[in-house]
Design a protein around this motif. Structure first.
Motif, PDB file in Angstrom:
ATOM      1  N   LEU A 299       0.923  -1.316   0.072  1.00 54.73           N
ATOM      2  CA  LEU A 299       0.017   0.155   0.043  1.00 54.73           C
ATOM      3  C   LEU A 299       0.889   1.275   0.031  1.00 54.73           C
ATOM      4  N   HIS A 300       1.283   1.667  -1.252  1.00 54.68           N
ATOM      5  CA  HIS A 300       2.099   2.759  -1.271  1.00 54.68           C
ATOM      6  C   HIS A 300       1.876   3.806  -2.538  1.00 54.68           C
ATOM      7  N   LEU A 301       2.235   4.999  -2.335  1.00 50.08           N
ATOM      8  CA  LEU A 301       2.175   5.903  -3.596  1.00 50.08           C
ATOM      9  C   LEU A 301       3.355   6.697  -3.484  1.00 50.08           C
ATOM     10  N   VAL A 302       3.660   7.527  -4.682  1.00 47.04           N
ATOM     11  CA  VAL A 302       4.847   8.342  -5.028  1.00 47.04           C
ATOM     12  C   VAL A 302       4.493   9.711  -5.118  1.00 47.04           C
ATOM     13  N   VAL A 303       5.043  10.513  -4.757  1.00 48.62           N
ATOM     14  CA  VAL A 303       5.140  12.027  -4.772  1.00 48.62           C
ATOM     15  C   VAL A 303       6.328  12.264  -5.418  1.00 48.62           C
ATOM     16  N   LEU A 304       6.258  13.083  -6.524  1.00 43.49           N
ATOM     17  CA  LEU A 304       7.391  13.719  -7.322  1.00 43.49           C
ATOM     18  C   LEU A 304       7.166  15.198  -7.034  1.00 43.49           C
ATOM     19  N   LEU A 305       8.501  15.728  -6.779  1.00 39.21           N
ATOM     20  CA  LEU A 305       8.349  17.337  -6.432  1.00 39.21           C
ATOM     21  C   LEU A 305       9.504  17.701  -7.422  1.00 39.21           C
ATOM     22  N   ALA A 306       9.166  18.718  -8.299  1.00 40.24           N
ATOM     23  CA  ALA A 306      10.042  19.243  -9.239  1.00 40.24           C
ATOM     24  C   ALA A 306      11.088  19.975  -8.357  1.00 40.24           C
ATOM     25  N   GLN A 307      12.373  19.946  -8.724  1.00 37.50           N
ATOM     26  CA  GLN A 307      13.626  20.590  -8.437  1.00 37.50           C
ATOM     27  C   GLN A 307      14.445  20.809  -9.488  1.00 37.50           C
ATOM     28  N   PRO A 308      15.324  22.112  -9.035  1.00 37.75           N
ATOM     29  CA  PRO A 308      16.259  22.461 -10.169  1.00 37.75           C
ATOM     30  C   PRO A 308      17.395  21.232 -10.315  1.00 37.75           C
ATOM     31  N   PRO A 309      17.722  20.653 -11.405  1.00 35.36           N
ATOM     32  CA  PRO A 309      18.704  19.675 -11.570  1.00 35.36           C
ATOM     33  C   PRO A 309      20.053  20.145 -11.007  1.00 35.36           C
ATOM     34  N   ALA A 310      20.748  19.279 -10.268  1.00 36.51           N
ATOM     35  CA  ALA A 310      22.082  19.516 -10.013  1.00 36.51           C
ATOM     36  C   ALA A 310      22.896  19.738 -11.121  1.00 36.51           C
ATOM     37  N   ALA A 311      23.759  20.587 -10.860  1.00 41.66           N
ATOM     38  CA  ALA A 311      24.747  20.863 -12.076  1.00 41.66           C
ATOM     39  C   ALA A 311      25.748  19.980 -12.304  1.00 41.66           C
ATOM     40  N   SER A 312      25.950  19.284 -13.499  1.00 45.86           N
ATOM     41  CA  SER A 312      27.013  18.503 -13.780  1.00 45.86           C
ATOM     42  C   SER A 312      28.128  19.328 -14.246  1.00 45.86           C
ATOM     43  N   ALA A 313      29.245  18.885 -14.157  1.00 43.67           N
ATOM     44  CA  ALA A 313      30.465  19.510 -14.603  1.00 43.67           C
ATOM     45  C   ALA A 313      30.307  19.447 -16.116  1.00 43.67           C
ATOM     46  N   ALA A 314      30.660  20.692 -16.811  1.00 46.17           N
ATOM     47  CA  ALA A 314      30.415  20.634 -18.228  1.00 46.17           C
ATOM     48  C   ALA A 314      31.078  19.383 -18.898  1.00 46.17           C
ATOM     49  N   GLU A 315      32.450  19.410 -18.438  1.00 48.83           N
ATOM     50  CA  GLU A 315      33.141  18.421 -19.215  1.00 48.83           C
ATOM     51  C   GLU A 315      32.514  16.958 -19.218  1.00 48.83           C
ATOM     52  N   ALA A 316      31.662  16.794 -18.197  1.00 48.66           N
ATOM     53  CA  ALA A 316      30.992  15.412 -17.873  1.00 48.66           C
ATOM     54  C   ALA A 316      29.709  15.296 -18.891  1.00 48.66           C
ATOM     55  N   LEU A 317      29.338  16.478 -19.365  1.00 50.69           N
ATOM     56  CA  LEU A 317      28.116  16.301 -20.208  1.00 50.69           C
ATOM     57  C   LEU A 317      28.287  15.662 -21.660  1.00 50.69           C
ATOM     58  N   PRO A 318      27.574  15.007 -22.397  1.00 53.53           N
ATOM     59  CA  PRO A 318      27.842  14.729 -23.660  1.00 53.53           C
ATOM     60  C   PRO A 318      27.982  16.070 -24.488  1.00 53.53           C
ATOM     61  N   LEU A 319      28.625  15.893 -25.758  1.00 52.41           N
ATOM     62  CA  LEU A 319      28.908  16.921 -26.550  1.00 52.41           C
ATOM     63  C   LEU A 319      27.793  17.436 -27.118  1.00 52.41           C
ATOM     64  N   PHE A 320      26.609  16.906 -27.429  1.00 53.62           N
ATOM     65  CA  PHE A 320      25.566  17.373 -27.722  1.00 53.62           C
ATOM     66  C   PHE A 320      24.460  16.217 -27.293  1.00 53.62           C
ATOM     67  N   GLY A 321      23.039  16.549 -27.504  1.00 48.69           N
ATOM     68  CA  GLY A 321      22.123  15.372 -27.183  1.00 48.69           C
ATOM     69  C   GLY A 321      21.922  15.384 -25.582  1.00 48.69           C
ATOM     70  N   ILE A 322      22.218  16.457 -24.918  1.00 52.25           N
ATOM     71  CA  ILE A 322      22.135  16.514 -23.392  1.00 52.25           C
ATOM     72  C   ILE A 322      20.648  16.155 -23.107  1.00 52.25           C
ATOM     73  N   ALA A 323      20.528  15.329 -21.895  1.00 51.50           N
ATOM     74  CA  ALA A 323      19.178  14.962 -21.356  1.00 51.50           C
ATOM     75  C   ALA A 323      18.498  16.245 -21.124  1.00 51.50           C
ATOM     76  N   ASP A 324      16.991  16.208 -21.430  1.00 53.27           N
ATOM     77  CA  ASP A 324      16.278  17.315 -20.956  1.00 53.27           C
ATOM     78  C   ASP A 324      16.279  17.859 -19.654  1.00 53.27           C
ATOM     79  N   GLY A 325      16.390  16.590 -18.705  1.00 56.93           N
ATOM     80  CA  GLY A 325      16.323  17.092 -17.434  1.00 56.93           C
ATOM     81  C   GLY A 325      17.618  17.828 -16.853  1.00 56.93           C
TER      82      GLY A 325
END
Length: 417
Positions: free
Chosen positions: A205-231
């Protein structure tokens, strides 16, 4: 009247005095099996003078109540709010609302937000009980600020929600709260991080609550060159989800045929995602971004910092009035313009350098019909395509492909002299 009383885990002793009086003086009490021991103990000697109907089947219980004499004082005990995914709907369908009087207790959604200490008047909800989970993925694309998900333990429960969140690329944009056995003695509320496994003793017997939050900033060099995730992008609080999705972004970058150097206009830049990823691919480009929405400039600059790039200029206002401030472009992405998009496109073509490319993503056939003649009359080489993507989402023991909104792409290339 049949009184339908919502209960919590301590019922009937925890009921308000008025509701206790109704139960004590009823000729018949209908209740789920789990409540029977507590009900008999609480009634004491009065239990012998009262009829009881015990069933966990809402339809069978309703059908048993239907032929009873209207003079009987009847009470139905239900969990939480009977009209919130409870027995209330079945009772109304089979007995008629005129025979029923409802006395709700707090719903599971109310209890969840109370435990989290969050206002819930603007919260959204969705139920996955016995339903195709794909509407959850569609709802997430609109980026609600708070979303309660009524899970179906028989189809994966919280794990299904986590898989959909992951498949939507929005894990970093939401905190996920798992609420178990709300209102019961073994109640548990906890935040589940993306890397943390579900508890082994997960309560069904459970439910889930999703609360929007600013996405944590990743190091720029760790991100893909392009096609970065929407989130990974910051977005407008009042219009979340209004951004070019990853799959479309990749196609637009390809259609722009980005040169190593030159000027790129991003008109109606939104979050800035396409232009900023263009700079990651071609760091020597001069990006000129224009966004009409107030606060759009600061948002684009914040996203630029997250991606480790620096636009040459970011302006707020009407693109048609701001174009004279910009150097002539080699590439143009037209993502805005509204009702004046044809006028804006004509101004863009007049300024576009020879050999330049303009790319226009469109949501409707009517917009394509309006803008295609503008490119043809200007004698630009024309290319039309449609980008349609599907994202994998959990379905029972497998995976289904959930379609995203199709996008028409209109491209024009200006001839060399």
């Amino acid at each position: 009247m049949i009184d339908v009383i919502g209960t919590d885990a301590g019922a009937p002793a925890s009921l308000p005095p008025m509701h206790q009086h109704l139960v004590q003086n009823a000729d018949l009490v209908a209740a789920p099996k789990r409540l029977l021991p507590q009900l008999v103990d609480w009634l004491g000697s009065r239990a012998d003078d009262q009829q009881r109907l015990v069933s966990d089947d809402p339809i069978a219980l309703s059908d048993a109540l239907a032929p009873l004499a209207p003079t009987l004082r009847i009470v139905v005990l239900a969990s939480g709010d009977p009209l919130w995914f409870g027995i209330g709907r079945v009772l109304i369908e089979r007995l008629g609302s005129e025979r029923l009087r409802f006395h709700p207790a707090p719903s599971s959604m109310q209890l969840a937000f109370a435990r989290l200490g969050k206002p819930w008047q603007g919260a959204e909800w969705i139920s996955l009980h016995g339903r195709d989970p794909s509407p959850l993925a569609q709802r997430l694309q609109k980026r609600p600020a708070a979303l309660a998900v009524l899970t179906d333990p028989g189809r994966g429960g919280v794990e299904e929600v986590r898989a959909i969140l992951r498949g939507s690329g929005l894990e970093s944009s939401y905190s996920l709260w798992l609420c178990e056995a709300l209102g019961h003695h073994d109640e548990r509320v906890q935040r589940l991080e993306a890397t943390r496994p579900c508890p082994d003793d997960l309560h069904p017997l459970h439910l889930v609550v999703l609360l929007a939050q600013p996405p944590a900033a990743s190091a720029a060099e760790a991100l893909p060159l392009f096609g970065i995730a929407d989130g990974d992008y910051l977005q407008h609080d009042d219009r979340p989800g209004l951004m070019t999705k990853r799959e479309v972004r990749i196609q637009l970058l390809a259609d722009l045929e980005l040169p190593e150097q030159g000027v790129l206009w991003d008109l109606g830049a939104g979050t800035g995602s396409v232009g900023l990823e263009a700079l990651r691919l071609r760091p020597q480009l001069q990006l000129m971004a224009i966004e009409r929405r107030s606060g759009g400039g600061a948002l684009i600059q914040a996203n630029a910092q997250r991606l480790g790039v620096a636009p040459a200029s970011v302006l707020e206002g009407d693109a048609r009035t701001l174009l004279p401030q910009l150097p002539d472009p080699d590439r143009v992405l037209v993502g805005g313009g509204g009702r004046q998009r044809a006028t804006l496109l004509k101004a863009v073509i007049d300024r576009l350098r020879p050999g330049g490319v303009v790319v226009i993503p469109l949501a409707t056939l009517e917009a394509l019909a309006e803008l295609r003649p503008v490119l043809e009359q200007a004698e630009l080489q024309l290319q039309i395509s449609q980008q349609q993507a599907w994202r994998g989402q959990p379905l029972a023991e497998g995976t289904r492909l959930a379609p995203m909104n199709p996008v028409l792409i209109l491209k024009g290339t200006k001839a060399q002299p």
